[in-house]
Design a protein around this motif. Structure first.
Motif, PDB file in Angstrom:
ATOM      1  N   SER A 155      36.730  29.883  53.216  1.00 25.86           N
ATOM      2  CA  SER A 155      37.921  30.210  52.434  1.00 25.86           C
ATOM      3  C   SER A 155      38.330  31.640  52.723  1.00 25.86           C
ATOM      4  N   GLN A 156      39.393  32.082  52.077  1.00 24.17           N
ATOM      5  CA  GLN A 156      39.879  33.449  52.230  1.00 24.17           C
ATOM      6  C   GLN A 156      39.789  34.172  50.890  1.00 24.17           C
ATOM      7  N   ALA A 157      39.383  35.435  50.937  1.00 26.88           N
ATOM      8  CA  ALA A 157      39.282  36.230  49.709  1.00 26.88           C
ATOM      9  C   ALA A 157      40.662  36.506  49.145  1.00 26.88           C
ATOM     10  N   GLU A 158      40.723  36.610  47.828  1.00 26.94           N
ATOM     11  CA  GLU A 158      41.965  36.982  47.164  1.00 26.94           C
ATOM     12  C   GLU A 158      42.294  38.444  47.463  1.00 26.94           C
ATOM     13  N   PRO A 159      43.571  38.784  47.551  1.00 23.72           N
ATOM     14  CA  PRO A 159      43.934  40.185  47.824  1.00 23.72           C
ATOM     15  C   PRO A 159      43.565  41.099  46.655  1.00 23.72           C
ATOM     16  N   PHE A 160      43.332  42.358  46.942  1.00 26.43           N
ATOM     17  CA  PHE A 160      43.024  43.339  45.909  1.00 26.43           C
ATOM     18  C   PHE A 160      44.186  43.412  44.917  1.00 26.43           C
ATOM     19  N   GLY A 161      43.825  43.616  43.666  1.00 26.95           N
ATOM     20  CA  GLY A 161      44.847  43.678  42.626  1.00 26.95           C
ATOM     21  C   GLY A 161      44.994  42.380  41.874  1.00 26.95           C
ATOM     22  N   THR A 162      44.394  41.293  42.386  1.00 29.64           N
ATOM     23  CA  THR A 162      44.415  40.004  41.684  1.00 29.64           C
ATOM     24  C   THR A 162      43.059  39.773  41.028  1.00 29.64           C
ATOM     25  N   SER A 163      42.979  38.780  40.182  1.00 32.66           N
ATOM     26  CA  SER A 163      41.734  38.491  39.471  1.00 32.66           C
ATOM     27  C   SER A 163      40.623  38.125  40.455  1.00 32.66           C
ATOM     28  N   ALA A 164      39.439  38.707  40.239  1.00 36.27           N
ATOM     29  CA  ALA A 164      38.293  38.412  41.096  1.00 36.27           C
ATOM     30  C   ALA A 164      37.658  37.074  40.736  1.00 36.27           C
ATOM     31  N   LYS A 165      38.070  36.508  39.608  1.00 31.74           N
ATOM     32  CA  LYS A 165      37.433  35.298  39.118  1.00 31.74           C
ATOM     33  C   LYS A 165      38.203  34.022  39.469  1.00 31.74           C
ATOM     34  N   VAL A 166      39.124  34.136  40.403  1.00 32.34           N
ATOM     35  CA  VAL A 166      39.787  32.945  40.942  1.00 32.34           C
ATOM     36  C   VAL A 166      39.873  33.082  42.447  1.00 32.34           C
ATOM     37  N   ASN A 167      39.899  31.949  43.115  1.00 34.33           N
ATOM     38  CA  ASN A 167      40.135  31.929  44.556  1.00 34.33           C
ATOM     39  C   ASN A 167      41.004  30.711  44.835  1.00 34.33           C
ATOM     40  N   ARG A 168      42.258  30.976  45.144  1.00 36.39           N
ATOM     41  CA  ARG A 168      43.234  29.898  45.302  1.00 36.39           C
ATOM     42  C   ARG A 168      42.940  29.010  46.504  1.00 36.39           C
ATOM     43  N   SER A 169      42.491  29.617  47.594  1.00 37.20           N
ATOM     44  CA  SER A 169      42.197  28.802  48.780  1.00 37.20           C
ATOM     45  C   SER A 169      41.034  27.853  48.509  1.00 37.20           C
ATOM     46  N   GLU A 170      40.028  28.309  47.754  1.00 38.39           N
ATOM     47  CA  GLU A 170      38.893  27.438  47.425  1.00 38.39           C
ATOM     48  C   GLU A 170      39.303  26.325  46.475  1.00 38.39           C
ATOM     49  N   ALA A 171      40.211  26.637  45.554  1.00 38.27           N
ATOM     50  CA  ALA A 171      40.692  25.604  44.636  1.00 38.27           C
ATOM     51  C   ALA A 171      41.422  24.510  45.404  1.00 38.27           C
ATOM     52  N   VAL A 245      33.694  34.060  45.453  1.00 31.69           N
ATOM     53  CA  VAL A 245      33.334  35.475  45.640  1.00 31.69           C
ATOM     54  C   VAL A 245      34.451  36.134  46.456  1.00 31.69           C
ATOM     55  N   ASN A 246      35.142  37.096  45.837  1.00 33.57           N
ATOM     56  CA  ASN A 246      36.242  37.783  46.501  1.00 33.57           C
ATOM     57  C   ASN A 246      35.907  39.223  46.898  1.00 33.57           C
ATOM     58  N   HIS A 247      34.826  39.765  46.305  1.00 33.09           N
ATOM     59  CA  HIS A 247      34.441  41.148  46.576  1.00 33.09           C
ATOM     60  C   HIS A 247      32.918  41.234  46.652  1.00 33.09           C
ATOM     61  N   PRO A 248      32.389  42.142  47.454  1.00 30.81           N
ATOM     62  CA  PRO A 248      30.932  42.253  47.600  1.00 30.81           C
ATOM     63  C   PRO A 248      30.188  42.468  46.285  1.00 30.81           C
ATOM     64  N   TYR A 249      30.769  43.197  45.345  1.00 31.72           N
ATOM     65  CA  TYR A 249      30.057  43.494  44.097  1.00 31.72           C
ATOM     66  C   TYR A 249      29.765  42.246  43.280  1.00 31.72           C
ATOM     67  N   GLN A 250      30.520  41.152  43.512  1.00 30.33           N
ATOM     68  CA  GLN A 250      30.315  39.924  42.745  1.00 30.33           C
ATOM     69  C   GLN A 250      29.010  39.222  43.112  1.00 30.33           C
ATOM     70  N   LEU A 251      28.478  39.522  44.280  1.00 35.27           N
ATOM     71  CA  LEU A 251      27.276  38.831  44.750  1.00 35.27           C
ATOM     72  C   LEU A 251      26.096  39.033  43.806  1.00 35.27           C
ATOM     73  N   LYS A 252      25.956  40.237  43.258  1.00 39.04           N
ATOM     74  CA  LYS A 252      24.807  40.495  42.390  1.00 39.04           C
ATOM     75  C   LYS A 252      24.914  39.754  41.059  1.00 39.04           C
ATOM     76  N   PHE A 253      26.146  39.424  40.642  1.00 37.82           N
ATOM     77  CA  PHE A 253      26.328  38.682  39.391  1.00 37.82           C
ATOM     78  C   PHE A 253      26.189  37.185  39.606  1.00 37.82           C
ATOM     79  N   LEU A 254      26.294  36.762  40.861  1.00 41.13           N
ATOM     80  CA  LEU A 254      26.255  35.331  41.163  1.00 41.13           C
ATOM     81  C   LEU A 254      24.827  34.797  41.202  1.00 41.13           C
ATOM     82  N   SER A 255      23.855  35.700  41.409  1.00 38.47           N
ATOM     83  CA  SER A 255      22.465  35.275  41.579  1.00 38.47           C
ATOM     84  C   SER A 255      21.672  35.408  40.285  1.00 38.47           C
TER      85      SER A 255
END
Length: 309
Positions: A155-171, A245-255
């Motif tokens: 998938s593709q990451a969401e652009p900066f400035g949008t919610s990190a908790k959604v990913n439109r391409s993955e949906a 996961v749209n940003h590297p910092y989210q990885l630590k919260f995912l595990s």
């Protein structure tokens, strides 16, 4: 048979009857204080209400949900530490298992599993269980397929400035996979058995459901789309997992990490990957997922990258 809370709330039961053995299922999800009432139950005569306890659980999957962080629930009392009680977030199962590694106790591992096809189980079996899981050999575990059973869709990451908790391409990817699965299994499609979708955030759940609704297929609108935590204990023939996961910092919260004998175990990933019986589809941003060693090893193992045409 009953829940821990129901039996603990009826101590008069033990005045009427005693039990030779009590089996506690999903014991790793029960905190120690919740079991104390049953463990210490006595009859009026002073005899134990329960002669022996058998705890069944998987400490490599998600533990009980606790609102405090691990630092707040950490134990410093030396007497408690001496009996292996390190953190109030731990279950009695975890404590007894830890002490059994250095002190002879009665424990064993149930190695035979009847849920996953061996190809679906391959990664978790060798990464988290040291290759000890053995398939029972049920019909769905013996099925042959020309298509891979673990498939990755980038998938593709969401652009900066949008919610990190959604990913439109993955949906969109999840909805398209769901459509294809429905078309392939239309005659036997069962909303509570055939397909489920897992993703970490409520916002992504809502977005996936919205994408599925646009397909106009009532049965797909009824499938379970939920978090890993709420999927624990459930299973489906096919599971779609959106990492979101749209940003590297989210990885630590995912595990949800733990370590055993030097082996790192991601309990949340373990749960997600063990919900599927026949096939598993995964979608995520590969450049970000590869920043996590476990996710990187998963991507190296599974088929992909696959593209939706």
């Amino acid at each position: 048979m009953g829940t821990v809370s129901a039996i603990s709330g009826k101590p008069e039961l033990f005045k009427l009857k005693c039990f030779d053995v009590a089996i506690v299922d999903e014991a790793t999800q029960i905190l120690e204080p919740q079991l104390l009432g049953i463990l210490s139950a006595r009859r009026d005569s002073g005899e134990d209400a329960v002669g022996r306890f058998i705890l069944i659980g998987d400490h490599k999957q998600l533990p009980a949900v606790v609102m405090q962080n691990s630092q707040q629930s950490e134990i410093y009392d030396e007497e408690l530490l001496a009996i292996g009680l390190r953190n109030l977030q731990d279950s009695l199962f975890q404590r007894l298992y830890r002490t059994s590694l250095s002190t002879p106790r009665s424990y064993d591992m149930l190695c035979r599993q009847g849920r996953m096809h061996p190809e679906v189980a391959n990664f978790v079996n060798h990464t988290f269980y040291n290759g000890k899981l053995i398939s029972v050999g049920l019909p769905h575990q013996l099925e042959e397929s020309k298509s891979p059973r673990l498939i990755f869709y980038p998938s593709q990451a969401e652009p900066f400035g949008t919610s990190a908790k959604v990913n439109r391409s993955e949906a969109r990817i999840a909805a398209q996979i769901a459509f294809r699965i429905y078309e392939q299994h239309k005659e036997n499609f069962n909303v509570s058995r055939s397909l489920g979708i897992i993703t970490p955030y409520r916002s992504q759940i809502a977005l996936i459901k919205k994408e599925i609704e646009t397909l106009g297929i009532p049965s797909l609108c009824q499938i379970l789309v939920d978090t890993v935590e709420r999927f624990q204990g459930s299973e489906r023939d096919i599971i779609i997992y959106s990492f979101c996961v749209n940003h590297p910092y989210q990885l630590k919260f995912l595990s949800n990490l733990t370590e055993e004998e030097g082996v790192l175990v991601d309990r949340k990933l373990n749960v997600a990957l063990t919900r599927a019986r026949k096939r598993m589809f995964i979608t995520g941003v590969p450049e970000l997922l590869k920043l996590n060693p476990l996710y990187e090893s998963l991507l190296k193992l599974i088929a992909g990258p696959q593209l939706i045409g």
